[in-house]
Design a protein around this motif. Structure first.
Motif, PDB file in Angstrom:
ATOM      1  N   SER A  11       0.856  -1.188   0.000  1.00  0.00           N
ATOM      2  CA  SER A  11       0.000   0.000   0.000  1.00  0.00           C
ATOM      3  C   SER A  11       0.890   1.235   0.000  1.00  0.00           C
ATOM      4  O   SER A  11       1.902   1.294   0.713  1.00  0.00           O
ATOM      5  N   ASP A  20       0.209   8.361   1.108  1.00  0.00           N
ATOM      6  CA  ASP A  20      -0.583   9.416   0.478  1.00  0.00           C
ATOM      7  C   ASP A  20       0.356  10.376  -0.278  1.00  0.00           C
ATOM      8  O   ASP A  20       1.303  10.898   0.292  1.00  0.00           O
ATOM      9  N   LEU A  78      -1.264   3.360 -10.238  1.00  0.00           N
ATOM     10  CA  LEU A  78      -0.899   3.198  -8.821  1.00  0.00           C
ATOM     11  C   LEU A  78      -0.604   4.554  -8.182  1.00  0.00           C
ATOM     12  O   LEU A  78      -1.051   4.838  -7.069  1.00  0.00           O
ATOM     13  N   ALA A  85      -2.818   6.885  -5.332  1.00  0.00           N
ATOM     14  CA  ALA A  85      -2.299   7.486  -4.083  1.00  0.00           C
ATOM     15  C   ALA A  85      -2.423   9.011  -4.155  1.00  0.00           C
ATOM     16  O   ALA A  85      -1.807   9.729  -3.370  1.00  0.00           O
TER      17      ALA A  85
END
Ligand code: MLT
Length: 199
Positions: free
Chosen positions: A134, A137, A165, A169
């Motif tokens: 993951s 941010d 991806l 984000a």
């Protein structure tokens, strides 16, 4: 890490230059100069030696990365940036990466692993550094990607995956395609300059 530093004008960013496989810290100096001759430059040599060629992390074979080494080397570069900011007295929050190929991949890895590590990034012919993690941010982080429709190493699907991806984000990605292969072209650098002056 072997590197060179060039002081630029006050208020300008620091370009973190990351060369491609087999390159040196000298390679991208003309590119930095084309994009903004007044920026400071911190150019680093990859620490990994693959049959005499410098790289920023190990790979198992072409296009298949040694993830453990990638994570280790990414952290090493992250800590090097902290060290360099102190030594050369620049604003750690003012670093814009410019990477080509393997160098773009470690720049991407910095973004994948650390929050607010870069002010922006110019990635020439990058791949997805790592999958299944993951991402931090990246709200509003400006990223330029230069890619080739016939790039045999960084395939178009890979480029699109990377864009998705990064945008997932919340980064602001500008993707520029050329009908070329893996080589870095002058037109691509010119596009990156246009993008840089507009952000
Ligand atoms: C990599 O290993 O980072 C990519 O395959 C690109 C390159 O060969 O440098």
């Amino acid at each position: 890490m072997k590197h060179l530093f060039k002081q630029g004008e006050q208020g300008k960013p620091v370009f973190l230059l990351l060369h491609g496989t087999g390159g040196t810290e000298e390679d991208l100096l003309p590119i930095a100069d084309m994009i903004d001759p007044k920026a400071s430059v911190l150019s680093v040599r990859g620490q990994v030696n693959e049959n005499g060629m410098s790289r920023f992390f190990k790979r198992l074979r072409e296009g298949v990365f040694d993830e453990e080494d990638l994570v280790y080397r990414t952290n090493e570069l992250y800590r090097f940036l902290d060290w360099a900011a102190e030594k050369y007295e620049f604003d750690r929050k003012h670093v814009v990466a410019i990477g080509y190929s393997n160098g773009a991949n470690i720049a991407g890895s910095l973004l994948f692993h650390y929050k607010q590590v870069l002010l922006g990034a110019i990635l020439f012919h990058p791949m997805v550094p790592r999958r299944g993690v993951s991402l931090p941010d990246m709200s509003n982080l400006p990223i330029f990607i230069g890619a080739g429709t016939n790039d045999p190493l960084c395939k178009p699907e890979e480029t699109k995956d990377l864009k998705d991806l990064l945008e997932g984000a919340y980064a602001r990605v500008h993707l520029y395609w050329e009908n070329n292969g893996h080589q870095l072209t002058e037109a691509e650098v010119y596009e990156a300059k246009k993008w840089y002056t507009s952000i």
